[in-house]
Design a protein around this motif. Structure first.
Motif, PDB file in Angstrom:
ATOM      1  N   MET A   1       0.724  -1.224   0.075  1.00 47.34           N
ATOM      2  CA  MET A   1       0.174  -0.219  -0.247  1.00 47.34           C
ATOM      3  C   MET A   1       0.893   1.244  -0.012  1.00 47.34           C
ATOM      4  SD  MET A   1      -3.271   0.820  -0.240  1.00 47.34           S
ATOM      5  CE  MET A   1      -3.629   2.562   0.328  1.00 47.34           C
ATOM      6  N   HIS A   2       0.542   2.227  -0.742  1.00 46.59           N
ATOM      7  CA  HIS A   2       1.269   3.226  -1.089  1.00 46.59           C
ATOM      8  C   HIS A   2       0.327   4.906  -0.887  1.00 46.59           C
ATOM      9  CE1 HIS A   2       6.023   4.105  -2.282  1.00 46.59           C
ATOM     10  NE2 HIS A   2       4.977   5.025  -2.270  1.00 46.59           N
ATOM     11  N   TYR A   3       1.195   5.371  -0.063  1.00 44.91           N
ATOM     12  CA  TYR A   3       0.755   6.682  -0.126  1.00 44.91           C
ATOM     13  C   TYR A   3       1.854   7.718  -0.810  1.00 44.91           C
ATOM     14  CZ  TYR A   3      -4.163   5.052   2.204  1.00 44.91           C
ATOM     15  OH  TYR A   3      -4.622   4.812   2.952  1.00 44.91           O
ATOM     16  N   TYR A   4       0.802   8.875  -1.688  1.00 45.23           N
ATOM     17  CA  TYR A   4       1.742   9.723  -2.049  1.00 45.23           C
ATOM     18  C   TYR A   4       1.879  10.757  -1.191  1.00 45.23           C
ATOM     19  CZ  TYR A   4       3.206   6.925  -5.810  1.00 45.23           C
ATOM     20  OH  TYR A   4       3.346   5.529  -6.262  1.00 45.23           O
ATOM     21  N   GLY A   5       2.863  11.794  -0.355  1.00 42.95           N
ATOM     22  CA  GLY A   5       2.921  12.724   0.109  1.00 42.95           C
ATOM     23  C   GLY A   5       1.376  13.235   1.212  1.00 42.95           C
ATOM     24  N   ASP A   6       1.008  13.816   1.288  1.00 47.62           N
ATOM     25  CA  ASP A   6       0.230  14.246   2.606  1.00 47.62           C
ATOM     26  C   ASP A   6      -1.299  14.018   2.739  1.00 47.62           C
ATOM     27  OD1 ASP A   6       1.982  15.252   4.094  1.00 47.62           O
ATOM     28  OD2 ASP A   6       1.829  17.369   3.832  1.00 47.62           O
ATOM     29  N   VAL A   7      -1.637  13.318   2.625  1.00 52.90           N
ATOM     30  CA  VAL A   7      -3.246  12.981   2.161  1.00 52.90           C
ATOM     31  C   VAL A   7      -4.331  13.541   3.485  1.00 52.90           C
ATOM     32  CG1 VAL A   7      -4.735  10.742   1.850  1.00 52.90           C
ATOM     33  CG2 VAL A   7      -2.520  10.804   1.740  1.00 52.90           C
ATOM     34  N   ARG A  51      -3.586  -2.838  -6.636  1.00 51.93           N
ATOM     35  CA  ARG A  51      -2.647  -3.354  -5.990  1.00 51.93           C
ATOM     36  C   ARG A  51      -2.462  -3.312  -4.814  1.00 51.93           C
ATOM     37  NH1 ARG A  51       1.640  -3.422  -9.589  1.00 51.93           N
ATOM     38  NH2 ARG A  51       2.395  -0.822  -8.752  1.00 51.93           N
ATOM     39  N   ASP A  52      -3.060  -1.353  -4.692  1.00 52.30           N
ATOM     40  CA  ASP A  52      -3.548  -1.273  -3.204  1.00 52.30           C
ATOM     41  C   ASP A  52      -4.506  -1.750  -2.828  1.00 52.30           C
ATOM     42  OD1 ASP A  52      -1.195   0.655  -3.239  1.00 52.30           O
ATOM     43  OD2 ASP A  52      -2.326   2.237  -3.812  1.00 52.30           O
ATOM     44  N   LEU A  53      -5.748  -2.146  -3.789  1.00 49.21           N
ATOM     45  CA  LEU A  53      -7.224  -2.565  -3.052  1.00 49.21           C
ATOM     46  C   LEU A  53      -6.895  -3.912  -2.683  1.00 49.21           C
ATOM     47  CD1 LEU A  53      -9.138  -0.565  -5.819  1.00 49.21           C
ATOM     48  CD2 LEU A  53     -10.030  -0.085  -3.333  1.00 49.21           C
ATOM     49  N   GLU A  54      -6.134  -4.290  -3.173  1.00 49.59           N
ATOM     50  CA  GLU A  54      -5.411  -6.203  -2.966  1.00 49.59           C
ATOM     51  C   GLU A  54      -5.003  -5.722  -1.719  1.00 49.59           C
ATOM     52  OE1 GLU A  54      -4.196  -7.305  -7.172  1.00 49.59           O
ATOM     53  OE2 GLU A  54      -5.994  -6.913  -7.830  1.00 49.59           O
ATOM     54  N   GLU A  55      -3.902  -4.914  -1.486  1.00 50.22           N
ATOM     55  CA  GLU A  55      -2.541  -5.244  -0.300  1.00 50.22           C
ATOM     56  C   GLU A  55      -4.554  -4.931   0.625  1.00 50.22           C
ATOM     57  OE1 GLU A  55       0.802  -3.624  -2.181  1.00 50.22           O
ATOM     58  OE2 GLU A  55       0.755  -3.343  -0.473  1.00 50.22           O
TER      59      GLU A  55
END
Ligand code: SF4
Length: 289
Positions: A1-7, A51-55
């Motif tokens: 799971m990957h978040y980019y920058g501030d969310v 991929r994020d959803l599956e993880e």
């Protein structure tokens, strides 16, 4: 799971699984907003999103709500959103609602059929930053949408069966423009009739252009008393015919209020008047200000 920058996400999505389908904001022009100034806009690849959803599915046993970020995920083409929503439905059959940020222009670009399809595929709420009902204020803050476009966007979304949550910013016009901003924002809510109307209080951070105008004295922020008076004038000018949940529960607000209009309007006005005349305890965010 990957978040980019501030969310960022709306307060009511605090317990939602957040999935970034775009990064940044496709317009990024609003003078008061610093959220995505340092994050160039881009659309994430579907393979990466899947991929994020599956993880997340493998790691989280139950997901009731999903929020699609960043700043205006509705800018995505409908076909792409549908593929993402289909994957969400397959992986998270228990998910009750998908929420999304949208600019007025994003909505206007979609056909009524596109919006109905997105509703059918799971989108239940769209958060639209209206900011003001005044064309003068909207132009000054470079919102990139007119009052008429904001009304059209809210009505079109509601007509498609997707609830809208429209946000407005107390203090956005400073003391000089306060009355116009308040009356026009109240009347916009009356005309557009969003399911939810939420007020925030202006709090600008670098590198938002308005932050530097505040620091230099070019723009004056409202005092606490002026903010409460502006909130009251907005509320006085809201006359809706269908239920509208009205909230000032964002951390930036001095006073947290909540109710359903039109029936709770007298109580909310009484609470505001009492706070203006008798004072109130500042919320944690404002302690020490
Ligand atoms: S307020 Fe919304 S539309 Fe404006 S720049 Fe910020 S994220 Fe983009």
């Amino acid at each position: 799971m990957h978040y980019y920058g501030d969310v960022y996400r709306p307060p009511s999505e605090a317990y939602s699984l957040i999935i970034q389908v775009t990064l940044g904001c496709s317009s990024n022009t609003c003078t008061f907003c610093s959220m995505y100034r340092n994050k160039p806009f881009r659309i994430r690849g579907e393979a990466e999103i899947f991929r994020d959803l599956e993880e997340c599915r493998a790691a989280i046993p139950r997901v009731d709500r999903i929020f699609l970020a960043d700043g205006d995920a509705l800018v995505l083409k409908t076909e792409s959103l549908v593929r993402i929503l289909d994957r969400i439905a397959a992986l998270f059959p228990e998910c009750e609602r998908v929420g999304i940020y949208a600019t007025p222009k994003d909505v206007i670009r979609k056909s009524p059929e596109d919006l109905e399809l997105l509703r059918e595929k799971g989108v239940r709420i769209a958060y639209i930053g209206a900011e003001s009902g005044s064309d003068t204020v909207l132009r000054d803050v470079q919102k990139g949408a007119t009052r008429a476009e904001i009304i059209e966007a809210i009505r079109k979304t509601e007509d498609a069966g997707i609830a809208t949550s429209a946000t407005f910013i107390v203090g956005l016009a400073g003391p000089e423009g306060s009355e116009d901003h308040a009356r026009a924002s109240g009347s916009l809510i009356s005309e557009a009739e969003p399911s939810y109307a939420a007020l925030l209080t202006l709090h600008s951070e670098p590198p938002a252009p308005l932050y530097y105008d505040i620091q230099s004295g070019k723009f004056r922020r409202l005092t606490v008393a002026q903010s409460l008076a502006e909130t009251r004038l907005i509320l006085e000018n809201i006359n809706v015919t269908k239920d509208c949940v009205f909230r000032t529960n964002h951390a930036s607000n001095y006073l947290a209020l909540g109710g359903t209009l039109p029936q709770d309007k007298p109580r909310l006005l009484r609470q505001l008047l009492r706070a203006e005349t008798e004072g109130f305890a500042p919320r944690p965010y404002h302690r020490g200000l």
